[in-house]
Design a protein around this motif. Structure first.
Motif, PDB file in Angstrom:
ATOM      1  N   ASP A 219     -37.777 -56.504  -1.010  1.00 34.17           N
ATOM      2  CA  ASP A 219     -38.265 -55.447  -0.554  1.00 34.17           C
ATOM      3  C   ASP A 219     -39.326 -54.924  -1.466  1.00 34.17           C
ATOM      4  O   ASP A 219     -39.125 -54.623  -2.726  1.00 34.17           O
ATOM      5  CB  ASP A 219     -36.689 -54.296  -0.706  1.00 34.17           C
ATOM      6  CG  ASP A 219     -35.925 -54.617   0.299  1.00 34.17           C
ATOM      7  OD1 ASP A 219     -36.010 -54.911   1.334  1.00 34.17           O
ATOM      8  OD2 ASP A 219     -34.560 -54.152   0.039  1.00 34.17           O
ATOM      9  N   VAL A 220     -40.293 -54.818  -0.704  1.00 35.30           N
ATOM     10  CA  VAL A 220     -41.538 -54.312  -1.250  1.00 35.30           C
ATOM     11  C   VAL A 220     -41.852 -52.940  -0.889  1.00 35.30           C
ATOM     12  O   VAL A 220     -41.684 -51.987   0.175  1.00 35.30           O
ATOM     13  CB  VAL A 220     -42.739 -54.803  -0.475  1.00 35.30           C
ATOM     14  CG1 VAL A 220     -44.102 -54.443  -0.971  1.00 35.30           C
ATOM     15  CG2 VAL A 220     -42.532 -56.292  -0.517  1.00 35.30           C
ATOM     16  N   TYR A 221     -42.037 -51.951  -2.060  1.00 34.68           N
ATOM     17  CA  TYR A 221     -42.104 -50.465  -2.216  1.00 34.68           C
ATOM     18  C   TYR A 221     -43.386 -50.202  -2.588  1.00 34.68           C
ATOM     19  O   TYR A 221     -44.066 -50.879  -3.447  1.00 34.68           O
ATOM     20  CB  TYR A 221     -41.192 -49.979  -3.281  1.00 34.68           C
ATOM     21  CG  TYR A 221     -39.573 -50.017  -2.875  1.00 34.68           C
ATOM     22  CD1 TYR A 221     -39.194 -48.823  -2.142  1.00 34.68           C
ATOM     23  CD2 TYR A 221     -39.021 -51.175  -2.971  1.00 34.68           C
ATOM     24  CE1 TYR A 221     -37.854 -48.830  -1.618  1.00 34.68           C
ATOM     25  CE2 TYR A 221     -37.500 -51.075  -2.358  1.00 34.68           C
ATOM     26  CZ  TYR A 221     -36.913 -50.027  -1.799  1.00 34.68           C
ATOM     27  OH  TYR A 221     -35.945 -50.006  -1.600  1.00 34.68           O
ATOM     28  N   LEU A 222     -44.369 -49.388  -2.104  1.00 34.28           N
ATOM     29  CA  LEU A 222     -45.557 -48.882  -2.282  1.00 34.28           C
ATOM     30  C   LEU A 222     -45.395 -47.447  -2.500  1.00 34.28           C
ATOM     31  O   LEU A 222     -45.169 -46.825  -1.806  1.00 34.28           O
ATOM     32  CB  LEU A 222     -46.682 -49.190  -1.033  1.00 34.28           C
ATOM     33  CG  LEU A 222     -48.074 -48.513  -1.107  1.00 34.28           C
ATOM     34  CD1 LEU A 222     -48.728 -49.175  -2.567  1.00 34.28           C
ATOM     35  CD2 LEU A 222     -48.478 -49.119   0.018  1.00 34.28           C
ATOM     36  N   ASP A 223     -45.641 -47.131  -4.010  1.00 32.67           N
ATOM     37  CA  ASP A 223     -45.543 -45.853  -4.586  1.00 32.67           C
ATOM     38  C   ASP A 223     -44.176 -45.379  -3.976  1.00 32.67           C
ATOM     39  O   ASP A 223     -43.980 -44.121  -3.680  1.00 32.67           O
ATOM     40  CB  ASP A 223     -46.651 -44.807  -3.758  1.00 32.67           C
ATOM     41  CG  ASP A 223     -48.066 -45.187  -4.491  1.00 32.67           C
ATOM     42  OD1 ASP A 223     -48.090 -45.976  -5.431  1.00 32.67           O
ATOM     43  OD2 ASP A 223     -49.011 -44.902  -3.764  1.00 32.67           O
ATOM     44  N   ASN A 224     -43.073 -46.095  -4.401  1.00 34.43           N
ATOM     45  CA  ASN A 224     -41.772 -45.580  -4.324  1.00 34.43           C
ATOM     46  C   ASN A 224     -41.187 -45.499  -2.727  1.00 34.43           C
ATOM     47  O   ASN A 224     -40.105 -44.981  -2.561  1.00 34.43           O
ATOM     48  CB  ASN A 224     -41.586 -44.347  -4.971  1.00 34.43           C
ATOM     49  CG  ASN A 224     -41.700 -44.678  -6.543  1.00 34.43           C
ATOM     50  OD1 ASN A 224     -41.245 -45.559  -7.027  1.00 34.43           O
ATOM     51  ND2 ASN A 224     -42.095 -43.735  -7.335  1.00 34.43           N
ATOM     52  N   LEU A 225     -42.171 -45.710  -1.681  1.00 39.04           N
ATOM     53  CA  LEU A 225     -41.794 -45.776  -0.547  1.00 39.04           C
ATOM     54  C   LEU A 225     -41.514 -47.325  -0.055  1.00 39.04           C
ATOM     55  O   LEU A 225     -42.258 -48.208  -0.247  1.00 39.04           O
ATOM     56  CB  LEU A 225     -43.000 -45.393   0.299  1.00 39.04           C
ATOM     57  CG  LEU A 225     -42.856 -45.233   1.974  1.00 39.04           C
ATOM     58  CD1 LEU A 225     -41.591 -44.147   2.313  1.00 39.04           C
ATOM     59  CD2 LEU A 225     -44.249 -44.780   2.620  1.00 39.04           C
ATOM     60  N   HIS A 226     -40.437 -47.420   0.669  1.00 46.93           N
ATOM     61  CA  HIS A 226     -40.217 -48.692   1.191  1.00 46.93           C
ATOM     62  C   HIS A 226     -41.110 -49.136   2.242  1.00 46.93           C
ATOM     63  O   HIS A 226     -41.574 -48.601   3.392  1.00 46.93           O
ATOM     64  CB  HIS A 226     -38.748 -48.980   1.696  1.00 46.93           C
ATOM     65  CG  HIS A 226     -38.561 -50.160   2.531  1.00 46.93           C
ATOM     66  ND1 HIS A 226     -38.566 -50.619   3.635  1.00 46.93           N
ATOM     67  CD2 HIS A 226     -38.140 -51.301   1.857  1.00 46.93           C
ATOM     68  CE1 HIS A 226     -38.457 -51.778   3.569  1.00 46.93           C
ATOM     69  NE2 HIS A 226     -37.812 -52.274   2.612  1.00 46.93           N
ATOM     70  N   PHE A 227     -41.969 -50.177   1.948  1.00 46.40           N
ATOM     71  CA  PHE A 227     -43.022 -50.645   2.756  1.00 46.40           C
ATOM     72  C   PHE A 227     -42.713 -51.513   3.987  1.00 46.40           C
ATOM     73  O   PHE A 227     -43.138 -51.784   4.979  1.00 46.40           O
ATOM     74  CB  PHE A 227     -44.269 -51.214   1.788  1.00 46.40           C
ATOM     75  CG  PHE A 227     -45.631 -51.477   2.558  1.00 46.40           C
ATOM     76  CD1 PHE A 227     -46.207 -50.571   3.293  1.00 46.40           C
ATOM     77  CD2 PHE A 227     -45.841 -52.801   2.516  1.00 46.40           C
ATOM     78  CE1 PHE A 227     -47.353 -51.004   3.979  1.00 46.40           C
ATOM     79  CE2 PHE A 227     -47.087 -53.284   3.220  1.00 46.40           C
ATOM     80  CZ  PHE A 227     -47.757 -52.275   3.957  1.00 46.40           C
ATOM     81  N   GLU A 228     -42.092 -52.829   3.278  1.00 46.62           N
ATOM     82  CA  GLU A 228     -41.676 -53.928   4.215  1.00 46.62           C
ATOM     83  C   GLU A 228     -40.520 -54.715   3.579  1.00 46.62           C
ATOM     84  O   GLU A 228     -40.338 -54.513   2.226  1.00 46.62           O
ATOM     85  CB  GLU A 228     -42.937 -54.806   4.351  1.00 46.62           C
ATOM     86  CG  GLU A 228     -43.332 -55.440   3.298  1.00 46.62           C
ATOM     87  CD  GLU A 228     -44.587 -56.216   3.555  1.00 46.62           C
ATOM     88  OE1 GLU A 228     -45.252 -56.232   4.557  1.00 46.62           O
ATOM     89  OE2 GLU A 228     -44.924 -57.302   2.690  1.00 46.62           O
ATOM     90  N   THR A 229     -39.998 -55.432   4.263  1.00 43.28           N
ATOM     91  CA  THR A 229     -39.076 -56.486   3.683  1.00 43.28           C
ATOM     92  C   THR A 229     -39.463 -57.776   3.891  1.00 43.28           C
ATOM     93  O   THR A 229     -39.834 -58.017   4.967  1.00 43.28           O
ATOM     94  CB  THR A 229     -37.577 -56.495   4.247  1.00 43.28           C
ATOM     95  OG1 THR A 229     -36.943 -55.050   4.010  1.00 43.28           O
ATOM     96  CG2 THR A 229     -36.570 -57.296   3.784  1.00 43.28           C
ATOM     97  N   PHE A 230     -39.661 -58.516   2.819  1.00 42.95           N
ATOM     98  CA  PHE A 230     -40.496 -59.914   2.823  1.00 42.95           C
ATOM     99  C   PHE A 230     -39.435 -61.034   2.757  1.00 42.95           C
ATOM    100  O   PHE A 230     -38.328 -60.644   1.874  1.00 42.95           O
ATOM    101  CB  PHE A 230     -41.452 -60.082   1.682  1.00 42.95           C
ATOM    102  CG  PHE A 230     -41.944 -61.426   1.595  1.00 42.95           C
ATOM    103  CD1 PHE A 230     -43.202 -61.900   2.381  1.00 42.95           C
ATOM    104  CD2 PHE A 230     -41.349 -62.245   0.840  1.00 42.95           C
ATOM    105  CE1 PHE A 230     -43.444 -63.117   2.163  1.00 42.95           C
ATOM    106  CE2 PHE A 230     -41.758 -63.548   0.623  1.00 42.95           C
ATOM    107  CZ  PHE A 230     -42.833 -64.204   1.069  1.00 42.95           C
ATOM    108  N   ARG A 231     -39.598 -62.088   3.677  1.00 39.25           N
ATOM    109  CA  ARG A 231     -38.728 -63.121   3.378  1.00 39.25           C
ATOM    110  C   ARG A 231     -39.719 -64.486   3.583  1.00 39.25           C
ATOM    111  O   ARG A 231     -40.589 -64.481   4.581  1.00 39.25           O
ATOM    112  CB  ARG A 231     -37.583 -63.439   4.462  1.00 39.25           C
ATOM    113  CG  ARG A 231     -36.888 -64.602   4.142  1.00 39.25           C
ATOM    114  CD  ARG A 231     -35.698 -64.712   5.388  1.00 39.25           C
ATOM    115  NE  ARG A 231     -34.580 -65.805   4.671  1.00 39.25           N
ATOM    116  CZ  ARG A 231     -33.501 -65.528   4.310  1.00 39.25           C
ATOM    117  NH1 ARG A 231     -33.071 -64.358   4.541  1.00 39.25           N
ATOM    118  NH2 ARG A 231     -32.681 -66.423   3.675  1.00 39.25           N
ATOM    119  N   GLY A 232     -39.676 -65.273   2.617  1.00 37.15           N
ATOM    120  CA  GLY A 232     -40.658 -66.322   2.545  1.00 37.15           C
ATOM    121  C   GLY A 232     -40.550 -66.880   1.203  1.00 37.15           C
ATOM    122  O   GLY A 232     -39.548 -67.010   0.508  1.00 37.15           O
ATOM    123  N   ASP A 233     -41.491 -67.760   0.885  1.00 34.61           N
ATOM    124  CA  ASP A 233     -41.354 -68.672  -0.512  1.00 34.61           C
ATOM    125  C   ASP A 233     -41.742 -67.672  -1.601  1.00 34.61           C
ATOM    126  O   ASP A 233     -41.423 -68.055  -2.728  1.00 34.61           O
ATOM    127  CB  ASP A 233     -42.397 -69.709  -0.418  1.00 34.61           C
ATOM    128  CG  ASP A 233     -41.921 -70.971   0.418  1.00 34.61           C
ATOM    129  OD1 ASP A 233     -40.993 -70.812   0.827  1.00 34.61           O
ATOM    130  OD2 ASP A 233     -42.919 -71.788   0.884  1.00 34.61           O
TER     131      ASP A 233
END
Length: 268
Positions: A139-153
């Motif tokens: 889970d990627v957060y930008l300035d404490n806001l959930h930005f995206e959920t990444f799946r990959g390497d």
């Protein structure tokens, strides 16, 4: 460099390189520089080798803000190494403090905090990758806001100077090293109805903060790399990354501009 006279030399001691470093020592004595055995006593730290050796010197000396770093390549010029063992004339000009020929660049660094406990600095990049042959979820957060959920390497966060290294090989943008910024780049992301990411490199200015939280789905032991060196950290849950206030002061020749380095490395 007239106010800096204590020099620590960082290099891998081989017979071939030792002979070349000895010539630099003799040159230093000519201009009244003092060699010290402990980097804590130095206000100049000179690495002999290549860009990789320069990165190691920074890590081993803990990114000294009160020291001036000089990279001397045992071969062609690099991105961090403006001097070579094959042409000590350039190094002698720097020792003469000829500011018409040299300048001090201040490279931005990243501050990386793992699980809110251990903090590190890097000048190239921090990476988080799966340690098995299987994708993982972050889970990627930008300035404490959930930005995206990444799946990959994996994911890579690079500095401007690190943008031409691993980041570029992943299709990331090349960023001017004078910009205090960081760049988030994906490694083989999976995009479908369940997982959706930006799908392109994201450049963020100083003051932003990235938080990468590993989703616990059975692959929760990622490999974390700082300047492409694996860290001995297990069971990590989240990584915070921001552009640090700490900069690395390096000495460079004015005839070896950023455009020269790009052209030499990728276009000639």
């Amino acid at each position: 460099m007239s106010d800096r006279k204590n020099v620590y030399l960082f290099y891998k001691k081989t017979d071939e390189l030792e002979e070349k470093v000895q010539k630099a020592r003799e040159l230093g004595r000519k201009y009244d520089f003092n060699l010290v055995e402990d980097p804590k006593d130095a206000n100049i730290i000179a690495s002999f080798g290549g860009d990789g050796t320069f990165l190691q010197a920074l890590q081993k000396t803990r990114f000294r803000e009160d020291a001036l770093y000089i990279g001397v390549n045992d071969g062609d010029f690099g991105f961090y190494t403006d001097f070579t063992t094959s042409d000590l004339t350039r190094l002698e000009l720097a020792m003469q403090s000829d500011m018409d020929m040299v300048e001090v660049l201040r490279y931005p660094t990243l501050e990386v905090t793992i699980d809110g406990l251990k903090s590190f600095h890097c000048i190239n990049e921090v990476t988080i990758r799966s340690n098995i042959i299987k994708t993982f979820v972050v889970d990627v957060y930008l300035d404490n806001l959930h930005f995206e959920t990444f799946r990959g390497d994996g994911l890579l966060v690079s500095t401007p100077t690190g943008s031409t290294a691993y980041n570029k090989s992943l299709g990331g943008a090349v960023v001017d090293p004078k910009l205090p910024a960081m760049q988030l780049t994906e490694m083989a992301s999976v995009n479908n109805n369940q997982y959706r990411t930006l799908g392109s490199p994201l450049v963020l200015s100083k003051g932003r903060e990235l938080t990468l939280k590993v989703v616990q789905d059975g692959n929760d032991h990622p490999i974390i790399g700082i300047d492409n060196e694996a860290m001995g950290i297990r069971h990590s849950r989240h990584i915070n990354v921001k552009v640090s206030d700490r900069v690395v002061k390096t000495l460079k020749m004015k005839d070896n501009l950023f455009a020269n380095k790009l052209k030499r490395s990728f276009l000639e």
